[in-house]
Design a protein around this motif. Structure first.
Motif, PDB file in Angstrom:
ATOM      1  N   ASN A   2      13.263  18.736  -2.747  1.00 13.01           N
ATOM      2  CA  ASN A   2      14.005  19.980  -2.867  1.00 13.01           C
ATOM      3  C   ASN A   2      13.167  21.136  -3.376  1.00 13.01           C
ATOM      4  N   GLU A   3      12.320  20.836  -4.327  1.00 11.74           N
ATOM      5  CA  GLU A   3      11.586  21.906  -4.981  1.00 11.74           C
ATOM      6  C   GLU A   3      10.240  22.168  -4.331  1.00 11.74           C
ATOM      7  N   ASP A   4      10.034  21.622  -3.152  1.00 13.50           N
ATOM      8  CA  ASP A   4       8.783  21.874  -2.450  1.00 13.50           C
ATOM      9  C   ASP A   4       8.673  23.352  -2.120  1.00 13.50           C
ATOM     10  N   ASN A   5       7.532  23.915  -2.438  1.00 18.97           N
ATOM     11  CA  ASN A   5       7.331  25.340  -2.209  1.00 18.97           C
ATOM     12  C   ASN A   5       6.635  25.614  -0.885  1.00 18.97           C
ATOM     13  N   GLY A   6       6.475  24.609  -0.061  1.00 12.79           N
ATOM     14  CA  GLY A   6       5.866  24.819   1.236  1.00 12.79           C
ATOM     15  C   GLY A   6       4.417  24.380   1.278  1.00 12.79           C
ATOM     16  N   TYR A   7       3.846  24.093   0.110  1.00  7.74           N
ATOM     17  CA  TYR A   7       2.443  23.690   0.081  1.00  7.74           C
ATOM     18  C   TYR A   7       2.214  22.397   0.849  1.00  7.74           C
ATOM     19  N   ASN A   8       3.147  21.475   0.714  1.00  2.00           N
ATOM     20  CA  ASN A   8       2.988  20.214   1.448  1.00  2.00           C
ATOM     21  C   ASN A   8       2.906  20.444   2.939  1.00  2.00           C
ATOM     22  N   LYS A  51      -4.842  42.367   2.996  1.00  2.00           N
ATOM     23  CA  LYS A  51      -5.505  41.609   1.932  1.00  2.00           C
ATOM     24  C   LYS A  51      -5.354  40.097   2.077  1.00  2.00           C
ATOM     25  N   TYR A  52      -4.411  39.653   2.923  1.00  2.00           N
ATOM     26  CA  TYR A  52      -4.119  38.224   2.992  1.00  2.00           C
ATOM     27  C   TYR A  52      -4.026  37.703   4.423  1.00  2.00           C
ATOM     28  N   GLU A  53      -4.387  36.448   4.557  1.00  2.00           N
ATOM     29  CA  GLU A  53      -3.965  35.691   5.719  1.00  2.00           C
ATOM     30  C   GLU A  53      -2.699  34.959   5.286  1.00  2.00           C
ATOM     31  N   SER A  54      -1.688  34.989   6.121  1.00  2.00           N
ATOM     32  CA  SER A  54      -0.407  34.411   5.730  1.00  2.00           C
ATOM     33  C   SER A  54      -0.003  33.267   6.658  1.00  2.00           C
ATOM     34  N   TYR A  55       0.312  32.145   6.044  1.00  2.00           N
ATOM     35  CA  TYR A  55       0.812  30.981   6.771  1.00  2.00           C
ATOM     36  C   TYR A  55       2.334  30.973   6.646  1.00  2.00           C
ATOM     37  N   VAL A  56       3.010  30.852   7.768  1.00  2.00           N
ATOM     38  CA  VAL A  56       4.469  30.931   7.750  1.00  2.00           C
ATOM     39  C   VAL A  56       5.077  29.555   7.454  1.00  2.00           C
ATOM     40  N   VAL A  57       5.735  29.442   6.317  1.00  2.00           N
ATOM     41  CA  VAL A  57       6.429  28.204   5.955  1.00  2.00           C
ATOM     42  C   VAL A  57       7.781  28.168   6.666  1.00  2.00           C
ATOM     43  N   VAL A  79       5.966  32.104  13.836  1.00  2.00           N
ATOM     44  CA  VAL A  79       7.064  31.316  13.296  1.00  2.00           C
ATOM     45  C   VAL A  79       6.490  30.185  12.447  1.00  2.00           C
ATOM     46  N   GLU A  80       7.307  29.237  12.066  1.00  2.00           N
ATOM     47  CA  GLU A  80       6.890  28.144  11.204  1.00  2.00           C
ATOM     48  C   GLU A  80       5.575  27.524  11.693  1.00  2.00           C
ATOM     49  N   ASP A  81       4.640  27.344  10.775  1.00  2.00           N
ATOM     50  CA  ASP A  81       3.393  26.645  11.068  1.00  2.00           C
ATOM     51  C   ASP A  81       2.356  27.521  11.783  1.00  2.00           C
ATOM     52  N   TRP A  82       2.597  28.825  11.808  1.00  2.00           N
ATOM     53  CA  TRP A  82       1.616  29.740  12.385  1.00  2.00           C
ATOM     54  C   TRP A  82       1.035  30.618  11.282  1.00  2.00           C
ATOM     55  N   VAL A 108       6.152  32.864   3.217  1.00  2.00           N
ATOM     56  CA  VAL A 108       4.771  32.662   3.649  1.00  2.00           C
ATOM     57  C   VAL A 108       3.912  32.236   2.473  1.00  2.00           C
ATOM     58  N   ILE A 109       2.793  31.581   2.805  1.00  2.00           N
ATOM     59  CA  ILE A 109       1.786  31.249   1.797  1.00  2.00           C
ATOM     60  C   ILE A 109       0.554  32.065   2.125  1.00  2.00           C
TER      61      ILE A 109
END
Lengths: 197, 197
Positions: A2-8, A51-57, A79-82, A108-109
């Motif tokens: 539940n508390e996954d922030n998308g890093y996984n 300033k960032y590259e962003s990965y879409v969670v 979208v997700e995973d891009w 995003v991350i």
DNA sequence: CGCGACGTTGATTTGCCTCAACGATTGTGG
DNA sequence: CCACAATCGTTGAGGCAAATCAACGTCGCG
């Protein structure tokens, strides 16, 4: 979890291409930050440095250019995973020529340039990861260029529907049109003709 | 050096982005082969697997796709200090969808996939080199996509003249036209109008 | 409820293509 | 070395692809 922030999600995305030790994973994640963006909010504005590259969670964004006559031209959807960013601005530190906006509330991350450079230094496997990523991007862009120079608008639309069937429902038609390089009016006519057969 | 086979040129191209020891340079060059191609000869034919990435020492080539109606669409030109291949075919080992032909008698340096993989393993700095190369290619392709979806044929031609002034003289107009996504007839009309003002 | 954003539809204009004919150049075989 | 064919760029006529302009219905939202 539940508390996954998308890093996984990001890490398994990375590990599809390279293998990492848990120390490397820890170091990698220490460089990241998460950001949530509401629908219609901007991740980047033309004129600012990207300033960032962003990965879409989760969610959906688009990068677009506004020309002198005020018209928008959509260069990318993500979208997700891009990943999404203004490459030229990010790498060179020059002002961005594009806006990036969220089409849905998104998560995003992000990694900034200094962190990415440090990452390349500390974990060279990431050179490989991003090489492969950019390689694939080149192939995809090449196909898009080919369709732009060799197909009509209607053909490009049909090819898009075939390649990303789920996608056409997800974003407003006017953005699809600007991605294809046609007007919303003309796209509507294309859809009309397609539905009649 | 009279007997230089072009390796020095390639090595200084590589060293613009990464630094190599002389042992690494020796290993690198041991993986390469040189090839001379006559004008109108093909470096790659659609249907074959693209076995090499080719660095252009001298000359000029183009990669193009032939559609069902027999029309040619030029995806890339490559002159001195550029690379050319069918990326998708090279990386995946699938049949090429494009032809590559020499527009002038040319000389290229080639590396095959097995050697490139070995190179990545032995000299990881090359991961970095090709990452940067593909990164820059992505930026360039992005700009080309933008011009395709946002400009008229005439505007694209003028932008091309501005960006690569020397280039327009070097290759036949019909190939420029197919690169821009217009017909040779229409390009001729554009040039006619431009010269009248 | 009323406004604004979106997609649709029709009428007109413009960008670009197709077809065709014509010089000029290149190249090829006799 | 010449004659002939082939290729290339140009020019003109006509047609289709796609843009522009405008009006209208629908929907989501303040």
């Amino acid at each position: 979890m539940n508390e996954d922030n998308g890093y996984n999600q990001l890490i398994s995305h990375v590990q599809r291409h390279i293998t990492l030790t848990s120390a490397e994973i820890d170091y990698f994640t220490s460089l990241l930050r998460t950001r949530k963006i509401l629908r219609r909010q901007f991740l980047l504005q033309a004129g600012d440095v990207c300033k960032y590259e962003s990965y879409v969670v989760k969610g959906c964004l688009r990068a677009f250019y506004i020309d002198r006559s005020g018209q928008e031209h959509t260069l990318h959807f993500a979208v997700e995973d891009w990943w999404i960013s203004d490459f030229a601005s990010f790498f060179r530190g020059t002002p961005a020529t594009r806006d990036i906006e969220a089409l849905e509330t998104s998560e995003v991350i992000q990694i900034d340039k200094a962190s990415l450079d440090a990452l390349y230094k500390e974990v060279p496997a990431f050179e490989r990861f991003f090489r492969i990523l950019h390689q694939n991007a080149c192939v995809a862009q090449d196909e898009r260029i080919l369709s732009n120079i060799s197909m009509t608008g209607a053909e490009r639309y049909e090819a898009l529907l075939k390649k990303y069937p789920q996608f056409a429902q997800r974003v407003p038609q006017k953005h699809i049109a600007s991605f294809l390089g046609i007007t919303p009016v003309f796209l509507s006519q294309i859809r009309n003709k397609l539905s009649q057969q």
